[in-house]
Design an enzyme around this catalytic site. Structure first.
Site, short mmCIF file in Angstrom:
data_model
loop_
_atom_site.label_atom_id
_atom_site.label_comp_id
_atom_site.label_asym_id
_atom_site.label_seq_id
_atom_site.Cartn_x
_atom_site.Cartn_y
_atom_site.Cartn_z
N ARG A 149 0.85 -1.19 0.00
CA ARG A 149 0.00 0.00 0.00
C ARG A 149 0.89 1.24 0.00
O ARG A 149 1.86 1.33 0.75
CB ARG A 149 -0.96 -0.02 1.19
CG ARG A 149 -0.29 0.11 2.53
CD ARG A 149 -1.29 0.31 3.67
NE ARG A 149 -0.62 0.86 4.82
CZ ARG A 149 -0.52 0.25 6.00
NH1 ARG A 149 -1.06 -0.93 6.21
NH2 ARG A 149 0.12 0.85 7.00
N HIS A 201 -2.13 3.37 6.87
CA HIS A 201 -3.33 2.55 7.07
C HIS A 201 -4.59 3.28 6.62
O HIS A 201 -5.44 2.71 5.95
CB HIS A 201 -3.43 2.19 8.54
CG HIS A 201 -4.64 1.39 8.90
ND1 HIS A 201 -4.87 0.12 8.42
CD2 HIS A 201 -5.71 1.69 9.70
CE1 HIS A 201 -6.01 -0.34 8.90
NE2 HIS A 201 -6.54 0.59 9.68
N TYR A 239 7.42 4.08 10.58
CA TYR A 239 7.53 2.62 10.61
C TYR A 239 7.99 2.06 9.27
O TYR A 239 8.20 0.85 9.13
CB TYR A 239 6.21 1.97 11.05
CG TYR A 239 5.02 2.21 10.13
CD1 TYR A 239 4.77 1.35 9.05
CD2 TYR A 239 4.14 3.26 10.34
CE1 TYR A 239 3.68 1.56 8.21
CE2 TYR A 239 3.06 3.48 9.52
CZ TYR A 239 2.83 2.62 8.45
OH TYR A 239 1.75 2.82 7.62
#
Length: 725
Positions: free
Chosen positions: A282, A286, A297
């Protein structure tokens, strides 16, 4: 020294990669359709993120940018009758399935877009924005997209929650004799969810035409797969359940299509489920329009490397190199996709100077809030209703369990769509309590003994119900096991009609027994009525005698809503009358019965406590009215009968056997005092069990559960108050 022998898995597990010959032999039409569909998804997602950044998408916006290859590759090979379901990150799958189903001719990239495109994208965006023109009338939003007409069974906000439901549709496809399949899309996180693994086993055991499609984008919110999984090759899960599995590069749409073609061949041949793991990435975090690196991250370097492998750029390069299309035509396609999304955004919004807002007329009406929680029971109109007190034809005395098995046999004789399932229901001469007696002999292919996996088989029943071709009757051996299947019951079955717009029917019956007093302890002895009454999508019936069981079960099986049928172990061997030849009458859902008339106190109860209440009243010689509630859900409470009695007696006692913390009477007593405060001579009184759960110890179990002595004591206390008035 022991002898060691290597064991081999029964199912194949392989990695599939496309090669030059595959690209050379791929049809221009197939590649062109994937490219067009992919760019429409990409521009749709960009528009969604832009609107979300302006506060016009209420809730999350889980973008699929970067993951389009998995959707366009897998869906490009499906037939019209195939169906799909997805997870919270499912815009690309929803749009791909809708477009492929609705578009008969794509044309070449750069030509005018098919007519269906505008409406599909507009209605999808309207749904994500929570607007009335959306496919679920704005109820579903980004995470709950459903469109029955195109075989889109719904995306699901519960990680792994839609997998058992997909299995139910796959079962229906197989039972109906079609070669249609179901694709259930989920992410890497769901590969660790119990209900998903339970469904792997169930689908393999029953050879269901279900593809478990794992879009492994390598991150949950911010946690990597490698951090929380022993083997990050998630396709490794399949062979352990004897499911043939493929791992494929999801950034290569053709490779995905080729893997899906192999999986489809296996499933259409009746060989059972498959698993395809597509490795994707992706592009954003999120939810929202920031990259993962903004949250530290992921590194910018990692993101850049994956962006170089963009699935749409991969597809374009291969097509241009083979002169299937041109760079100019692709740019024209991009422009057309952008233009159509600009039009759609303009049609849904209005500019107020520099600000953008949603057109007010597109919002759902506030009164739509409660529409479609449940049906209106019109399906029961015109049925012949009977009550034992007024029944004039010959009767016979039978055990409660025998009446239950006889009415189920009768309904299965008359309705070929009814399917019974549950643990051990096909063995032991009628399951653990005799309620399915005779069904295995008469209908061996319509009674399914399930594995011990309540989430999977309850969810499978829910999927069957939503599919609509079959009517499942699911047995949970003990009421406590509802909590094992809580996600499928409370988050899926109970919410589906309302969540997906209010018109979806969910005709499922879930039976269970309350086993208080049997010595089975805290985890096999609860009365769940109080918890279920707080879930408005469920109907609850609680028959206290054989005659009522027949009529209420007939109504439950005709109802288009999920119905919970509570049975008490104390009643199974009790005797009562049912008609000699007539098992086709109904007792309306939402109709209580006056089990014993009286003038001084109204006693409200259900199941085995109805008889205990009558016995207590008679033992004390009191003039009390005992009402058997029969329907316990909020919509099913018979306020006409209850109210008439309260206005007559002015005193109310609610009697139940179960514990205080799980008490049904808490809700009922509060509602009575709100409705009938001016008619009450004293506060609503209650009989219930202790605060502690029932124990295995006979003495402690007796102390935990209410009994006839508790009823007598409370009635005596109430009569003192009445006498003193």
């Amino acid at each position: 020294m022991p002898t060691n022998k290597s064991l081999k898995l029964l199912a194949p597990w392989k990695q599939l990669k496309s090669n030059t010959k595959d690209w050379d032999s791929a049809s221009a039409e197939k590649l062109g359709a994937m490219l067009i569909c992919g760019h429409l998804i990409r521009e749709f997602e960009k528009t969604t993120l832009n609107l979300a950044s302006k506060g016009l998408v209420h809730g999350p916006a889980h973008s699929s940018i970067g993951q389009e290859g998995g959707a366009i590759g897998s869906i490009s090979s499906l037939k019209m009758g195939d169906m799909v379901s997805g997870s919270h990150r499912g815009h690309h799958q929803f749009i791909a399935k809708s477009l492929y189903h609705s578009v008969s001719e794509w044309g070449a990239p750069g030509s005018s877009l098919p007519d269906a495109v505008y409406d599909i994208l507009k209605n999808t965006l309207a749904e994500i924005m929570g607007l009335a023109p959306g496919y679920c009338n704005g109820r579903g939003g980004s995470m709950h997209l459903r469109w029955d007409e195109v075989g889109m069974l719904g995306t699901n906000a519960i990680v792994g929650g839609g997998t058992p439901l997909a299995a139910g549709t796959a079962w229906s496809c197989k039972r109906a004799g079609t070669d249609n399949v179901v694709i259930n899309y989920f992410g890497d996180g769901a590969a660790n969810i119990g209900s998903v693994l339970e469904t792997f086993n169930l689908a393999a055991a029953w050879k269901l035409p279900l593809c478990f499609f794992v879009e492994n984008n390598q991150f949950a919110v911010s946690t990597s797969v490698a951090e929380v999984t022993g083997d990050s090759r998630l396709s490794a899960r399949g062979p352990g359940f004897n499911i043939p599995s493929w791992q494929v590069d999801g950034m290569d749409p053709l490779a995905v299509a080729l893997a899906m073609e192999e999986a489809l061949k296996h499933m259409r041949a009746g060989k059972g489920p498959t698993l395809v793991e597509a490795i994707v990435y992706r592009e954003f975090h999120h939810s929202g329009g920031l990259p993962g690196s903004a949250f530290r991250y992921r590194s910018k370097e990692e993101e850049a490397e994956w962006k170089e492998r963009d699935p749409l750029e991969c597809l374009a390069r291969e097509m241009v190199s083979r002169e299937v299309t041109t760079t100019e035509k692709i740019e024209s396609l991009k422009s057309a996709a952008q233009e159509i999304m600009v039009r759609i955004a303009d049609d849904l919004t209005v500019k107020n100077g520099a600000n953008l807002s949603i057109k007010p007329e597109l919002w759902p009406k506030k009164e739509f809030c409660n529409f479609g929680i449940r049906g209106n029971l019109s399906e029961l109109e015109g049925t012949r209703c009977e009550e034992l007190a007024a029944y004039s034809k010959p009767l016979k005395e039978v055990k409660f369990a025998e009446a239950a098995s006889q009415v189920m046999l009768r309904r299965m004789e008359k309705d070929e769509s009814i399917i019974v399932m549950g643990e051990d229901v096909h063995r032991l001469g009628g399951g653990t309590n005799g309620v399915t007696k005779g069904i295995p002999e008469r209908f061996p292919d319509r009674i399914l003994g399930t594995p011990i996996s309540e989430n999977a088989f309850v969810g499978l029943g829910g999927g069957m119900a939503m599919d609509g071709r079959f009517k499942p009757v699911v047995e949970l051996m003990y009421a406590d096991f509802f909590w094992v299947a809580a996600d499928q019951i409370f988050n899926q079955v109970a919410k589906a009609r309302h969540m997906y717009g209010g018109n979806l029917e969910v005709p499922i019956v879930i039976r269970t027994k309350i086993a208080m007093g049997t010595g089975y302890g805290s985890q096999h002895s609860i009365d769940p009525a109080g918890a279920f009454a707080m879930s408005p999508g469920l109907r609850i019936v609680a028959p206290s005698n054989p005659f009522d069981y027949v009529g209420l079960m007939n109504s439950a099986l005709a109802c288009k809503d999920p119905v919970i049928v509570l049975e008490h172990v104390d009643l199974y061997n009790s005797l009562g009358n049912i008609p000699v030849e007539d098992l086709d009458y109904f007792i309306p859902l939402g109709k209580a019965a006056v089990a014993k008339p009286g003038e001084k106190v109204t006693i409200l109860s259900y199941l085995s406590m109805v008889k205990h209440s009558i016995d207590a009243v008679e033992a004390l010689g009191l003039d009390a009215e005992v009402i058997d509630l029969r329907s316990l859900d909020r919509a099913g409470l018979d306020w006409d009968t209850i109210g008439e009695s309260i206005r007559k007696t002015n005193n109310v006692l609610i009697v139940e056997q179960g514990t205080l913390g799980n008490s049904y009477g808490t809700m009922l007593g509060d509602e009575i005092q709100r409705r009938y405060f001016d008619w009450l001579d004293q506060p609503v009184q209650r009989v219930h069990g202790a605060e502690g759960w029932p124990s295995v110890s006979k003495v402690l179990e007796s102390a935990a559960n209410a009994d006839i002595d508790d009823i007598k004591a409370k009635l005596s206390e109430m009569m003192q108050t009445i006498t003193s008035l």
